[in-house]
Design a protein around this motif. Structure first.
Motif, PDB file in Angstrom:
ATOM      1  N   GLU A  97       2.547  31.215  82.061  1.00 13.31           N
ATOM      2  CA  GLU A  97       1.094  31.392  82.069  1.00 13.31           C
ATOM      3  C   GLU A  97       0.642  31.753  80.661  1.00 13.31           C
ATOM      4  OE1 GLU A  97      -2.460  34.171  83.979  1.00 13.31           O
ATOM      5  OE2 GLU A  97      -0.443  34.252  84.863  1.00 13.31           O
ATOM      6  N   VAL A 120      -1.746  33.495  78.337  1.00 10.36           N
ATOM      7  CA  VAL A 120      -2.576  34.679  78.555  1.00 10.36           C
ATOM      8  C   VAL A 120      -4.038  34.424  78.218  1.00 10.36           C
ATOM      9  CG1 VAL A 120      -2.960  37.073  77.805  1.00 10.36           C
ATOM     10  CG2 VAL A 120      -0.634  36.268  78.255  1.00 10.36           C
ATOM     11  N   SER A 140      -5.849  31.609  78.106  1.00 10.83           N
ATOM     12  CA  SER A 140      -6.576  30.601  78.886  1.00 10.83           C
ATOM     13  C   SER A 140      -6.311  30.691  80.389  1.00 10.83           C
ATOM     14  CB  SER A 140      -6.185  29.200  78.412  1.00 10.83           C
ATOM     15  OG  SER A 140      -4.822  28.940  78.718  1.00 10.83           O
ATOM     16  N   ASN A 141      -5.336  31.496  80.781  1.00 10.55           N
ATOM     17  CA  ASN A 141      -4.902  31.610  82.179  1.00 10.55           C
ATOM     18  C   ASN A 141      -4.344  30.304  82.742  1.00 10.55           C
ATOM     19  OD1 ASN A 141      -5.601  34.387  82.460  1.00 10.55           O
ATOM     20  ND2 ASN A 141      -7.742  33.775  82.668  1.00 10.55           N
ATOM     21  N   GLU A 142      -4.018  29.338  81.878  1.00 11.86           N
ATOM     22  CA  GLU A 142      -3.384  28.100  82.337  1.00 11.86           C
ATOM     23  C   GLU A 142      -1.969  28.423  82.785  1.00 11.86           C
ATOM     24  OE1 GLU A 142      -4.236  24.447  79.726  1.00 11.86           O
ATOM     25  OE2 GLU A 142      -4.667  26.184  78.438  1.00 11.86           O
TER      26      GLU A 142
END
Length: 128
Positions: A69, A71, A73-75
């Protein structure tokens, strides 16, 4: 020419074991090839905060499953055998092992072998 076998590294100073991961360092800075090469196990059920602000890391998964993940962009990207990623933007990330994952990792600049993660998740050397 440099020749090393994984079975000769396990249990030596080249084998760094932590609660979250186990990194067997096959090539290091002292080998003078411009990068380091690690055979790393990410342990099942773990989450590790990492930020390689001083290194570029390329990772190739050869066994197991998990996710990374980013951090900022939360992708979230699923990790499975055959998947490769490169942290060429020094991305802060969370690495999660669903099962034990075996990863082949390349670092530039080369690691010395004494690095540990600091409170930010960055590699800092324990030796100068």
């Amino acid at each position: 020419m440099i020749v090393r076998h994984l079975h000769d590294i396990i249990g030596t100073d080249y084998d760094v074991d932590t609660p979250n991961w186990n990194s067997r360092r096959l090539l290091l800075k002292k080998d003078d090839v411009g990068f380091s090469l690690h055979d790393t196990i990410i342990k099942a059920g773990t989450e590790t905060q990492i930020w390689y602000k001083h290194h570029v890391e390329a990772v190739y998964c050869i066994e197991g499953e998990g996710e990374i993940e980013l951090v900022d962009s939360n992708e979230i990207y699923r990790i499975e055998p055959g998947m490769m990623y490169v942290l060429n933007g020094h991305e802060k990330h969370l690495l999660r092992g669903t099962t034990d994952m075996r990863m082949i990792c390349v670092f530039n600049p080369a690691c010395t072998g004494f690095e540990v993660h600091d409170e930010e998740g960055a590699y800092v050397s324990t030796h100068s």
